[in-house]
Each structure stands twice: as structure tokens, then as C-alpha cells.
Design a protein around this motif. Sequence first.
Motif, PDB file in Angstrom:
ATOM      1  N   SER A 227       0.853  -1.189   0.000  1.00  0.00           N
ATOM      2  CA  SER A 227       0.000   0.000   0.000  1.00  0.00           C
ATOM      3  C   SER A 227       0.890   1.241   0.000  1.00  0.00           C
ATOM      4  CB  SER A 227      -0.926   0.019   1.217  1.00  0.00           C
ATOM      5  OG  SER A 227      -0.199  -0.139   2.418  1.00  0.00           O
ATOM      6  N   LYS A 228       0.595   2.142  -0.918  1.00  0.00           N
ATOM      7  CA  LYS A 228       1.441   3.313  -1.117  1.00  0.00           C
ATOM      8  C   LYS A 228       1.352   4.275   0.060  1.00  0.00           C
ATOM      9  CE  LYS A 228       2.451   6.893  -4.572  1.00  0.00           C
ATOM     10  NZ  LYS A 228       2.022   7.504  -5.858  1.00  0.00           N
ATOM     11  N   TYR A 229       2.516   4.758   0.472  1.00  0.00           N
ATOM     12  CA  TYR A 229       2.578   5.746   1.546  1.00  0.00           C
ATOM     13  C   TYR A 229       1.920   7.043   1.072  1.00  0.00           C
ATOM     14  CZ  TYR A 229       4.667   8.809   5.083  1.00  0.00           C
ATOM     15  OH  TYR A 229       4.869   9.713   6.097  1.00  0.00           O
ATOM     16  N   MET A 230       1.019   7.592   1.875  1.00  0.00           N
ATOM     17  CA  MET A 230       0.297   8.832   1.578  1.00  0.00           C
ATOM     18  C   MET A 230      -0.766   8.689   0.495  1.00  0.00           C
ATOM     19  SD  MET A 230       1.584  10.987   3.750  1.00  0.00           S
ATOM     20  CE  MET A 230       1.146  12.632   3.180  1.00  0.00           C
ATOM     21  N   ASP A 231      -1.016   7.468   0.024  1.00  0.00           N
ATOM     22  CA  ASP A 231      -2.084   7.263  -0.961  1.00  0.00           C
ATOM     23  C   ASP A 231      -2.664   5.873  -0.751  1.00  0.00           C
ATOM     24  OD1 ASP A 231      -3.849   7.153  -3.039  1.00  0.00           O
ATOM     25  OD2 ASP A 231      -2.364   7.347  -4.630  1.00  0.00           O
ATOM     26  N   SER A 232      -3.651   5.775   0.121  1.00  0.00           N
ATOM     27  CA  SER A 232      -4.196   4.472   0.511  1.00  0.00           C
ATOM     28  C   SER A 232      -4.989   3.799  -0.610  1.00  0.00           C
ATOM     29  CB  SER A 232      -5.107   4.638   1.740  1.00  0.00           C
ATOM     30  OG  SER A 232      -6.159   5.547   1.454  1.00  0.00           O
ATOM     31  N   THR A 233      -5.254   4.520  -1.722  1.00  0.00           N
ATOM     32  CA  THR A 233      -6.025   3.921  -2.819  1.00  0.00           C
ATOM     33  C   THR A 233      -5.158   3.028  -3.703  1.00  0.00           C
ATOM     34  OG1 THR A 233      -5.655   5.815  -4.291  1.00  0.00           O
ATOM     35  CG2 THR A 233      -7.575   5.905  -2.843  1.00  0.00           C
ATOM     36  N   GLU A 234      -3.848   3.204  -3.653  1.00  0.00           N
ATOM     37  CA  GLU A 234      -2.961   2.395  -4.490  1.00  0.00           C
ATOM     38  C   GLU A 234      -2.472   1.189  -3.689  1.00  0.00           C
ATOM     39  OE1 GLU A 234       1.275   2.729  -6.881  1.00  0.00           O
ATOM     40  OE2 GLU A 234       0.012   4.523  -6.750  1.00  0.00           O
ATOM     41  N   VAL A 235      -3.164   0.067  -3.897  1.00  0.00           N
ATOM     42  CA  VAL A 235      -2.855  -1.156  -3.150  1.00  0.00           C
ATOM     43  C   VAL A 235      -2.633  -2.304  -4.139  1.00  0.00           C
ATOM     44  CG1 VAL A 235      -3.655  -2.830  -1.436  1.00  0.00           C
ATOM     45  CG2 VAL A 235      -4.227  -0.394  -1.185  1.00  0.00           C
ATOM     46  N   TYR A 236      -1.488  -2.932  -4.043  1.00  0.00           N
ATOM     47  CA  TYR A 236      -1.177  -4.092  -4.883  1.00  0.00           C
ATOM     48  C   TYR A 236      -1.412  -5.368  -4.075  1.00  0.00           C
ATOM     49  CZ  TYR A 236       1.298  -0.929  -8.097  1.00  0.00           C
ATOM     50  OH  TYR A 236       1.632   0.064  -8.989  1.00  0.00           O
ATOM     51  N   ASN A 237      -2.226  -6.272  -4.607  1.00  0.00           N
ATOM     52  CA  ASN A 237      -2.420  -7.592  -4.008  1.00  0.00           C
ATOM     53  C   ASN A 237      -1.656  -8.599  -4.860  1.00  0.00           C
ATOM     54  OD1 ASN A 237      -4.607  -7.287  -1.788  1.00  0.00           O
ATOM     55  ND2 ASN A 237      -5.378  -6.074  -3.512  1.00  0.00           N
ATOM     56  N   LEU A 238      -0.557  -9.104  -4.323  1.00  0.00           N
ATOM     57  CA  LEU A 238       0.372  -9.899  -5.125  1.00  0.00           C
ATOM     58  C   LEU A 238       0.663 -11.258  -4.487  1.00  0.00           C
ATOM     59  CD1 LEU A 238       2.975  -7.036  -5.728  1.00  0.00           C
ATOM     60  CD2 LEU A 238       1.128  -7.697  -7.281  1.00  0.00           C
ATOM     61  N   ARG A 239       1.064 -12.180  -5.345  1.00  0.00           N
ATOM     62  CA  ARG A 239       1.675 -13.434  -4.907  1.00  0.00           C
ATOM     63  C   ARG A 239       3.062 -13.496  -5.534  1.00  0.00           C
ATOM     64  NH1 ARG A 239      -1.301 -17.436  -2.487  1.00  0.00           N
ATOM     65  NH2 ARG A 239      -3.552 -17.074  -2.356  1.00  0.00           N
ATOM     66  N   TYR A 240       4.011 -14.031  -4.777  1.00  0.00           N
ATOM     67  CA  TYR A 240       5.386 -14.048  -5.286  1.00  0.00           C
ATOM     68  C   TYR A 240       5.922 -15.478  -5.362  1.00  0.00           C
ATOM     69  CZ  TYR A 240       6.792 -14.615  -0.370  1.00  0.00           C
ATOM     70  OH  TYR A 240       6.961 -15.069   0.919  1.00  0.00           O
TER      71      TYR A 240
ATOM     72  N   ILE B 194       9.489 -13.681  -9.240  1.00  0.00           N
ATOM     73  CA  ILE B 194       8.283 -13.326  -9.992  1.00  0.00           C
ATOM     74  C   ILE B 194       7.174 -12.910  -9.032  1.00  0.00           C
ATOM     75  CG2 ILE B 194       6.405 -14.233 -11.431  1.00  0.00           C
ATOM     76  CD1 ILE B 194       8.427 -16.013 -12.810  1.00  0.00           C
ATOM     77  N   VAL B 195       6.450 -11.841  -9.403  1.00  0.00           N
ATOM     78  CA  VAL B 195       5.228 -11.496  -8.677  1.00  0.00           C
ATOM     79  C   VAL B 195       4.094 -11.372  -9.687  1.00  0.00           C
ATOM     80  CG1 VAL B 195       6.430 -10.266  -6.829  1.00  0.00           C
ATOM     81  CG2 VAL B 195       5.584  -8.980  -8.792  1.00  0.00           C
ATOM     82  N   ARG B 196       2.903 -11.726  -9.255  1.00  0.00           N
ATOM     83  CA  ARG B 196       1.714 -11.553 -10.081  1.00  0.00           C
ATOM     84  C   ARG B 196       0.540 -11.237  -9.165  1.00  0.00           C
ATOM     85  NH1 ARG B 196       1.246 -15.379 -13.827  1.00  0.00           N
ATOM     86  NH2 ARG B 196       3.216 -16.461 -13.456  1.00  0.00           N
ATOM     87  N   GLY B 197      -0.386 -10.406  -9.683  1.00  0.00           N
ATOM     88  CA  GLY B 197      -1.539 -10.023  -8.868  1.00  0.00           C
ATOM     89  C   GLY B 197      -2.325  -8.923  -9.543  1.00  0.00           C
ATOM     90  N   SER B 198      -2.794  -7.944  -8.736  1.00  0.00           N
ATOM     91  CA  SER B 198      -3.672  -6.923  -9.312  1.00  0.00           C
ATOM     92  C   SER B 198      -3.518  -5.588  -8.609  1.00  0.00           C
ATOM     93  CB  SER B 198      -5.135  -7.375  -9.212  1.00  0.00           C
ATOM     94  OG  SER B 198      -5.519  -7.484  -7.841  1.00  0.00           O
ATOM     95  N   LEU B 199      -3.841  -4.531  -9.358  1.00  0.00           N
ATOM     96  CA  LEU B 199      -4.027  -3.194  -8.835  1.00  0.00           C
ATOM     97  C   LEU B 199      -5.348  -2.694  -9.403  1.00  0.00           C
ATOM     98  CD1 LEU B 199      -3.129  -0.549  -7.410  1.00  0.00           C
ATOM     99  CD2 LEU B 199      -2.059   0.111  -9.565  1.00  0.00           C
ATOM    100  N   LYS B 200      -6.359  -2.543  -8.519  1.00  0.00           N
ATOM    101  CA  LYS B 200      -7.705  -2.172  -8.952  1.00  0.00           C
ATOM    102  C   LYS B 200      -8.202  -3.180  -9.998  1.00  0.00           C
ATOM    103  CE  LYS B 200      -7.080   2.684  -7.766  1.00  0.00           C
ATOM    104  NZ  LYS B 200      -7.045   4.086  -8.224  1.00  0.00           N
ATOM    105  N   SER B 201      -8.512  -2.728 -11.219  1.00  0.00           N
ATOM    106  CA  SER B 201      -9.091  -3.634 -12.227  1.00  0.00           C
ATOM    107  C   SER B 201      -8.045  -4.256 -13.143  1.00  0.00           C
ATOM    108  CB  SER B 201     -10.112  -2.868 -13.087  1.00  0.00           C
ATOM    109  OG  SER B 201      -9.487  -1.775 -13.750  1.00  0.00           O
ATOM    110  N   ASP B 202      -6.789  -3.907 -12.969  1.00  0.00           N
ATOM    111  CA  ASP B 202      -5.737  -4.408 -13.847  1.00  0.00           C
ATOM    112  C   ASP B 202      -4.954  -5.541 -13.183  1.00  0.00           C
ATOM    113  OD1 ASP B 202      -6.174  -2.568 -15.979  1.00  0.00           O
ATOM    114  OD2 ASP B 202      -5.181  -1.013 -14.800  1.00  0.00           O
ATOM    115  N   SER B 203      -4.606  -6.540 -14.000  1.00  0.00           N
ATOM    116  CA  SER B 203      -3.728  -7.602 -13.510  1.00  0.00           C
ATOM    117  C   SER B 203      -2.279  -7.224 -13.825  1.00  0.00           C
ATOM    118  CB  SER B 203      -4.079  -8.933 -14.168  1.00  0.00           C
ATOM    119  OG  SER B 203      -3.824  -8.882 -15.564  1.00  0.00           O
ATOM    120  N   ILE B 204      -1.360  -7.785 -13.058  1.00  0.00           N
ATOM    121  CA  ILE B 204       0.047  -7.426 -13.212  1.00  0.00           C
ATOM    122  C   ILE B 204       0.915  -8.671 -13.092  1.00  0.00           C
ATOM    123  CG2 ILE B 204       0.275  -6.884 -10.748  1.00  0.00           C
ATOM    124  CD1 ILE B 204       2.240  -4.714 -11.460  1.00  0.00           C
TER     125      ILE B 204
END
Length: 426
Positions: free
Chosen positions: A363-376, A385-395
Motif C-alpha cells: 500500500s502506497k505511503y500517503m495514498d491508501s487507494t494504491e494497493v497491490y495484491n500480489l503473490r510471489y 516473480i510477482v503476479r496479482g492486481s491493482l484495482k481492475s488491472d492484472s500485473i
Amino acid sequence: MNNTSIETTQWSITEKVSFRFFFTYFILFIFFNNNGAYPFYGYINQFLNNFLYTFIPWVGKTILGISYEIKTGPNGSGDTTYDYVLIFTILLISIITTIVWSVLDRKKTNYKKLYYWLTVALRFYVGLMLINYGLAKVIKSQFPYPSYNRLNQTYGESSPMGLAWTFLGFSKGYNLFMGIAEVAAVFLLFRRTLTFGLIITLATAANVMAVNYFYDVPVKIISTHLVLMSIFLLAHNFESLYKFFFFRKPITLSDIEKPKFKKGIKKTLLVLKILILFYALPFTLYLSSQGGGESPLKGYYEVKEFKVNDSIYSASDTTRFNITKWKSMLIESKRWMKIKKANDKSNWYNIRLNEKENKLILSKYMDSTEVYNLRYKEIDTANFIVRGSLKSDSIYIKFNKTKDYRKNYLLTNRGFHWINERPFNR
């Protein structure tokens, strides 16, 4: 000394007016700038902030004529516009209170009882705060070892504060030395050792203040007040110390006069003091250790492949997705990490790591809306390797990992030498 002698001692007008000002100013400062000194005060502070976050910006705009937005809330700096306006407000209230108090209480002989309780408040404020900072140095959680990013900077690229943090973070031994000097503030918590503790504390706090001023560290307000409070506490022995150090005269140091308490109150105060000491040492040490130590994922990670929604990320994708391409990430602490993105901007993220399930939440410091949910997944010692999502996008990101980066730098592998045939100054 008994209560009768305390009450009959005559103070001069200057002493009484000065005390009224310092009493009001220091009490208000402690009340509004606890900074983790008093146990569990943060819960009370939440209610105060609801008022102050509205009132202080109003003072800044209405009385001081500040035209830009006065931001509130903690952000790592103790020297914000908000903080200086708060100091101005405390100073103004103290001057007005001193005038009104002096008019209404002209016949008062002295304020020795109030002086005693003010010194108690200051002793525990300065003492507990420095113990807190000292323990963070003893376990080396305040100043981390130079990071990969630091080691790859030139001196000219670093800020004055960054240079100071690199210097102080390099040596575990020097951290231990600084920490012990600050923890020595425990002597302030006992009247009989107060002067001894203040001599150490004043030198320690003055050094901290000097670093904050001359290396642009944004804790100048707090460190300055720790010095001022230490001087105030030492003031009752100034004359004796002056005679001792400059004229070599034998002296007797005086204790701050303590009011006579009933037996039950004395026992209650003793229990309270023991509870505070228990908080100040083991519990504060526990709090300081939270987030300390290295992360099991510690290392520097360079991006080899970056995909968003199963597509290779290209330069034209900066407006298509909610994600900006990463260039690298640095993980050292258990709680924080740094991500450098394609635009060469670096951002700090809070880490929540679940090793059993290989989950990594950022979770980004000073911006709680930017949260990455990842598996490594660690393929080997060099590939990650990491893979997961940020909002509606996969990464999906593949990294080249460097774990033991310190061995490649002179600063971190030079070591200690008893014998130096010539200066090794590089």
C-alpha cells in the motif's frame, strides 16, 4: 524541607512572571506535542487533533496571513507550516495567560509546588522521549544500513539529511554509543540523579539539535525544545555548577523541593512511577523493535519483464492502465519498501507479508487507494516473480534479484582496522 518553608519563601516579581510564562508554555507544548513520550497519550491526542486541524490552519490564514494551504496530519516532518503555526499559537496563548495570571494573582508568594509538578512533567517528557529514541538506536531501527539506492548515489545526489542518515546508519557500534547516551535520560526520572542525568542529556540533546539544524532534518522544533527543557531543569543548580567548574569551589547540589504527601498518596505515586518505568523500558523496546530487522525478501530487484493484463507493457501504455511500469524495487525492512518506476520517480510502500501463502500486499505511503495484491515466487536465488492486481488491472513482473549487494562496495566491506599504516581516505 516542609510545606511551611515552601509556602513562605518569597520569589521576586521577575521570578514569578517568568515562571507563569514557562509553566504555561511548556505545559501547552507537552499537551500538543507529545511525540510518543507519555504512555498511551495518542488516544487523547486523537480528540485534540479533531479541533487543532481546523483551528491552527485558521490561525495561520487569519492572523498570520498565510496564503497557501496549511496541510495537517503526520507526514514524517515535525517542522511543517502547521507545526510552526502551532508554536506561534502556544506562544501567543502563553503571553496572554502570563499577563492575566500576573494581574489576578499579584499577592502570591511563590509557586514552588507548581514548580515541582512542572519539573516532574518535564523530567518525564524529556526522559521518556530520549529513552524511546535511544532504544531505537540500540536495536538500530532508526538508522538503517545504507540501502542499494544510497550506495549507487553520488555524494552530490544525496540530500543533507540523506548524507546524515548514511553516516549514522553505517555503524552499528556508533548507534549503540548514541543509544546508550540517550537512554541515560533514565536518570532524569529520579530527583537524586537529576543533575547528573541533565548534564549527559543536555549534551546529547544539543548534539541531536545540531544535526537537525545543520543537516536539514525536519525535527528542529522538538529537538530545540528538548534542549530548552533540559536547561530549564538544570537552572536551579546553575550557580553551584558555575562555582564548581570555573572557580573550583566546593559545592552542594540541591534537589528540587518536593511537597509533603500523605502516606497513601506517596505509595500511589510510587506505583505510578514503577508502571511508567515498565512502559519506558521493556514496552518501549518492544515498540521500537516493531518493523526493525531485515525482511526475508531483502534484496534489490531489477525488472526484466513487465506485463499488464497479460500484455507486455510498452511506452504507449502509460495512459491505458492504472499502473505505471516499474524499473526496480528495493526491500530491506519488514515494513517498508521502495519502488522506482519508469518515470524515474521513487515511492515508498507499506508491506504486509504472508510467507506461508507467498502473499505480498503493498500500500502506497500517503495514498491508501494504491494497493497491490500480489503473490510471489522465487525461481532461484537470482530470479523472482510477482503476479496479482491493482484495482481492475492484472500485473505480472519478473525480476533479476541481487541479495548480497553490500559486498560489492568499499563503504560496506572495508571493516574495522586497529592498525592503519597510512590514512585510508577515499
